[in-house]
Design a protein around this motif. Structure first.
Motif, mmCIF file in Angstrom:
data_model
loop_
_atom_site.group_PDB
_atom_site.id
_atom_site.type_symbol
_atom_site.label_atom_id
_atom_site.label_comp_id
_atom_site.label_asym_id
_atom_site.label_seq_id
_atom_site.Cartn_x
_atom_site.Cartn_y
_atom_site.Cartn_z
ATOM 1 N N SER A 242 0.761 -1.083 -0.057
ATOM 2 C CA SER A 242 -0.103 0.016 -0.020
ATOM 3 C C SER A 242 0.875 1.298 0.019
ATOM 4 O O SER A 242 0.468 2.340 -0.632
ATOM 5 C CB SER A 242 -0.842 0.074 1.149
ATOM 6 O OG SER A 242 -1.582 -1.387 1.181
ATOM 7 N N THR A 243 2.034 1.191 0.837
ATOM 8 C CA THR A 243 2.757 2.381 0.737
ATOM 9 C C THR A 243 4.245 1.994 0.845
ATOM 10 O O THR A 243 4.640 0.707 1.031
ATOM 11 C CB THR A 243 2.633 2.891 2.327
ATOM 12 O OG1 THR A 243 1.341 3.445 2.449
ATOM 13 C CG2 THR A 243 3.472 4.132 2.430
ATOM 14 N N LYS A 276 1.276 5.087 -5.644
ATOM 15 C CA LYS A 276 1.313 4.687 -4.223
ATOM 16 C C LYS A 276 1.751 5.848 -3.323
ATOM 17 O O LYS A 276 2.726 6.498 -3.698
ATOM 18 C CB LYS A 276 2.231 3.280 -4.015
ATOM 19 C CG LYS A 276 1.409 2.103 -4.579
ATOM 20 C CD LYS A 276 2.468 0.766 -4.354
ATOM 21 C CE LYS A 276 1.734 -0.259 -5.097
ATOM 22 N NZ LYS A 276 0.565 -0.761 -4.528
ATOM 23 N N ASP A 277 1.325 5.601 -1.929
ATOM 24 C CA ASP A 277 1.945 6.662 -0.997
ATOM 25 C C ASP A 277 3.299 6.258 -0.885
ATOM 26 O O ASP A 277 3.813 5.126 -0.816
ATOM 27 C CB ASP A 277 1.060 6.698 0.323
ATOM 28 C CG ASP A 277 -0.223 7.188 0.118
ATOM 29 O OD1 ASP A 277 -0.448 8.268 -0.388
ATOM 30 O OD2 ASP A 277 -1.243 6.710 0.729
ATOM 31 N N LYS A 278 4.258 7.437 -0.695
ATOM 32 C CA LYS A 278 5.580 7.336 -0.504
ATOM 33 C C LYS A 278 6.153 8.163 0.598
ATOM 34 O O LYS A 278 5.818 9.308 1.008
ATOM 35 C CB LYS A 278 6.404 7.855 -2.014
ATOM 36 C CG LYS A 278 6.096 6.850 -3.035
ATOM 37 C CD LYS A 278 6.831 7.392 -4.229
ATOM 38 C CE LYS A 278 6.180 8.596 -5.053
ATOM 39 N NZ LYS A 278 4.790 8.327 -5.569
#
Length: 330
Positions: A242-243, A276-278
């Motif tokens: 997810s991240t 994606k969140d980074k």
């Protein structure tokens, strides 16, 4: 998990069962010499079914059994009795397993939920008994259908790790050390490149009994998208996270350049990874004073939040978990 027990790629041969034969039978009783047809249908052959199991993390249980063959259906019999269905074969797989055709490499389906069942190969249908073929002009048919043959073939099973946070970085960036400090996982740690050859998973405990899963995945090198180093075997595991937590050590010659190389390899493998969140973690930062941190901040890549951490001194790890939890629960 012992590194040698992690298997994320396997090939199997599967064969579904053949359908049973329909029966050719004419009804007979003591005072009925010429009864009509009453041959029953054959049973269907057994299916090959894949089932998701959340308690499995690897394909190692399939490593030493390559062939799976379902039972054939039973033949029909008198009094319109249907033959027994062949017993289905269930193959348990971890969540995140992708099934491909062994020859064409085409993706057939994916298993992503616990208890999810998908039929890989359907068993052959049973043949119809002779009572189906009775008509006004043919009242005693002496034929029935044979069962339909089952299917078979080679199939490729690939595991893409399902984790909340995936660690992205060059070899020896401190990913394994971070995982060992934040979780109870015991990845192999040493001061040389490609220490981690297999992914490792750990559960990170957060505030108020909350938790999330973190994956330490073998390090990227430039050209990984073309198959260099551990190449595609590494990159496919990132697709399920997810991240993404990018890790670059504080003693890197050019943090911005390393980040852009990592980003470019992900983009070449699958452009959707960039959505994606980074978060960027500057590891091994216990050697930095405030002046050096200020200098490094000026050179950091734009468009991504950053944090200075040290796994050894546990500097910034609580704030790191807070930031990751916030990203996961946006």
């Amino acid at each position: 998990m012992v590194e040698g027990n992690f298997v994320d790629y396997i090939k199997i041969h599967a064969a579904s069962g053949k359908g049973g034969k329909g029966s050719v039978h004419l009804h007979r009783e003591k005072y009925i010499q010429k009864g009509g047809p009453d041959g029953g249908d054959g049973g269907r052959g057994g299916h090959i079914i894949l089932r998701g199991n959340k308690n499995l993390w690897t394909l190692v249980h399939l490593k030493f059994k390559k062939h799976y063959k379902a039972e054939h259906g039973g033949d029909g019999s008198k009094s319109r009795s249907t033959g027994k269905d062949g017993e289905d074969i269930y193959i348990e797989v971890p969540l995140g397993t992708v099934i491909r055709d062994g020859e064409t490499q085409e993706i057939i389906f994916e298993i992503t939920e616990d208890g999810e069942e998908k039929i890989l190969l359907e068993g052959g249908m049973g043949g119809k008994g002779n009572w189906h073929f009775k008509s006004a002009t043919n009242q005693t048919p002496r034929y029935a259908q044979p069962g339909v043959e089952g299917q078979e073939g080679w199939y490729q099973l690939e595991l893409k790790i399902l984790a909340d946070v995936g660690l992205v970085g060059f070899p020896n960036a401190g990913k394994s050390t971070l995982l060992s400090v934040l979780t109870s996982a015991k990845p192999k740690i040493a001061d040389y490149a490609f220490t981690t050859l297999k992914p490792s998973l750990g559960i990170v405990e957060h505030r108020e009994f909350q938790s999330f899963v973190m994956a330490d995945i073998p390090g990227i090198i430039e050209g990984a998208a073309e198959g260099k180093g551990l190449g595609h075997r590494f990159l496919r595991h990132i697709e399920r996270n997810s991240t993404l937590l990018f890790m670059i050590p504080a003693d890197s010659d050019d943090i911005n350049k390393e980040y852009n190389i990592l980003l470019n390899e992900l983009k070449k493998h699958n452009p959707e990874l960039l959505d994606k969140d980074k978060l960027l973690a500057i590891s091994k930062s216990d050697m930095l004073d405030n002046e050096l941190k200020s200098e490094i901040k000026k050179e950091l890549p734009k468009g991504i939040d950053h944090i200075f951490i040290s796994s050894i001194s546990q500097m910034g790890l609580t704030q790191l978990k807070d930031k990751l939890w916030q990203l996961l629960n946006n």
